[in-house]
Design an enzyme around this catalytic site. Structure first.
Site, mmCIF file in Angstrom:
data_model
loop_
_atom_site.group_PDB
_atom_site.id
_atom_site.type_symbol
_atom_site.label_atom_id
_atom_site.label_comp_id
_atom_site.label_asym_id
_atom_site.label_seq_id
_atom_site.Cartn_x
_atom_site.Cartn_y
_atom_site.Cartn_z
ATOM 1 N N TRP A 221 3.436 -4.951 2.941
ATOM 2 C CA TRP A 221 4.768 -5.251 4.709
ATOM 3 C C TRP A 221 6.024 -3.836 4.103
ATOM 4 O O TRP A 221 6.590 -3.253 4.780
ATOM 5 C CB TRP A 221 5.152 -5.682 4.944
ATOM 6 N N HIS B 241 5.583 -2.822 -8.212
ATOM 7 C CA HIS B 241 5.356 -2.009 -7.813
ATOM 8 C C HIS B 241 5.762 -0.177 -8.133
ATOM 9 O O HIS B 241 7.301 -0.143 -8.497
ATOM 10 C CB HIS B 241 5.397 -2.113 -5.975
ATOM 11 N N GLU C 48 -2.825 1.737 -8.441
ATOM 12 C CA GLU C 48 -2.261 1.729 -7.118
ATOM 13 C C GLU C 48 -1.712 3.714 -7.821
ATOM 14 O O GLU C 48 -0.126 3.495 -8.262
ATOM 15 C CB GLU C 48 -0.842 1.892 -6.440
ATOM 16 N N GLY D 271 1.977 7.037 -0.041
ATOM 17 C CA GLY D 271 2.060 6.954 1.009
ATOM 18 C C GLY D 271 2.579 8.210 1.387
ATOM 19 O O GLY D 271 3.192 8.917 1.826
ATOM 20 N N SER E 89 -2.585 4.891 -0.067
ATOM 21 C CA SER E 89 -2.985 5.052 0.971
ATOM 22 C C SER E 89 -4.564 5.127 1.717
ATOM 23 O O SER E 89 -5.058 5.734 2.107
ATOM 24 C CB SER E 89 -3.037 6.423 1.391
HETATM 25 P P1 PGA Z 1 -0.078 3.081 1.192
HETATM 26 O O1 PGA Z 1 1.297 1.945 0.361
HETATM 27 O O2 PGA Z 1 -1.189 2.198 1.716
HETATM 28 O O3 PGA Z 1 1.157 3.139 2.475
HETATM 29 O O4 PGA Z 1 -0.005 3.904 0.898
HETATM 30 C C1 PGA Z 1 0.005 1.313 -0.553
HETATM 31 C C2 PGA Z 1 0.695 0.609 -1.116
HETATM 32 O O5 PGA Z 1 2.220 1.704 -1.743
HETATM 33 O O6 PGA Z 1 0.420 -0.391 -1.890
#
Ligand code: PGA
Length: 259
Positions: free
Chosen positions: A10, A95, A167, A173, A214
């Protein structure tokens, strides 16, 4: 058979009252998800109420970060002991936003992984190459180097409890995620890297590796089909309760097919 994994981050998108309303909304959809490990990651301040609200719903709750130390003079930090007291089960570590905006390093990530494991929290360990590393064909080398440092001293058994969240920095994003067919071999090669680090492993198949960046309802089905992907980690798109519920449904179906 490993359960599939659906994580929902979130970030700092929701105030506490909005986080509670979102928890109410997703719980109302019913979250009977056989064979799927569901977790959501609200902000620290919302953890207590969201954990209470989601108790018994099948959706587990994690934090987005934590201190590597248990206690002491660490102004502004949050201890693993407080997270445990609240009934939190997962903790996101490393992250890219923590690394890029708040100076998180692989050295601190390594410490946090160990602290989380020591206290029985499930670390959601996030990593991924940036756009330049991808362009230069360095993805595997960069991630292998990071694994060696971040996982140093973590045994094979413990490493299997981690959720590895691949990721790619360039895919977070943005409008478009990485192509599912492109992600699958990278995750496959990460399994080989892990198998080298843990020689008792059978080609890295024991490790739980999810893709994030994303993910949305459009690319969800295709990503889910990729054999090396054990689950998905979703940011923005999981904040629409109907979309989240649909993702839970699709993943539950997929998990049933695999059994
Ligand atoms: P997002 O974020 O799905 O909005 O790209 C993924 C994340 O940062 O884990």
């Amino acid at each position: 058979m490993k359960p599939m994994i659906l994580g929902s981050g979130w970030k700092m998108f929701l105030s506490d009252s909005e986080a509670l309303a979102h928890a109410e909304a997703i719980a109302a959809y019913g979250t009977e998800a056989q064979g799927v490990e569901l977790f959501v990651l609200p902000s620290f301040t919302a953890l207590h109420r969201v954990t209470e609200r989601l108790a018994g719903s099948g959706i587990r709750v994690g934090a987005q970060n934590m201190a590597w130390a248990e206690k002491g003079a660490f102004t502004g930090e949050v201890s693993v002991l407080s997270l445990k007291e609240m009934g939190v089960t997962h903790v996101e570590i490393g992250h890219t936003e923590r690394r890029e905006l708040f100076g998180e390093t692989v050295a601190t990530i390594a410490l946090k992984l160990r602290t989380a494991l020591h206290h029985g929290l499930i670390p959601v360990y996030c990593f991924g190459e940036n756009a330049v590393e991808k362009r230069n064909g360095q993805t595997e080398r960069v991630l292998a180097e990071e694994f060696r440092e971040a996982l140093h001293g973590i045994g094979f058994e413990e490493a299997q409890t981690l959720i590895f969240a691949y990721e790619p920095v360039w895919a977070i994003g943005v409008a478009q995620s990485a192509q599912p067919e492109e992600v699958n071999p990278i995750i496959g090669s990460l399994r080989s890297v892990l198998a080298e680090l843990y020689p008792s492993s059978k080609e890295g198949s024991e490790f739980r590796i999810v893709y994030g960046g994303s993910v949305n309802l459009d690319n969800f089905p295709k990503l889910l089909e990729q054999p090396h992907i054990d689950g998905l980690f979703v940011g923005r798109a999981s904040l629409v309760p109907e979309h989240y519920a649909e993702m839970v449904r699709q993943m539950t179906r997929k998990a049933a097919e695999q059994r």
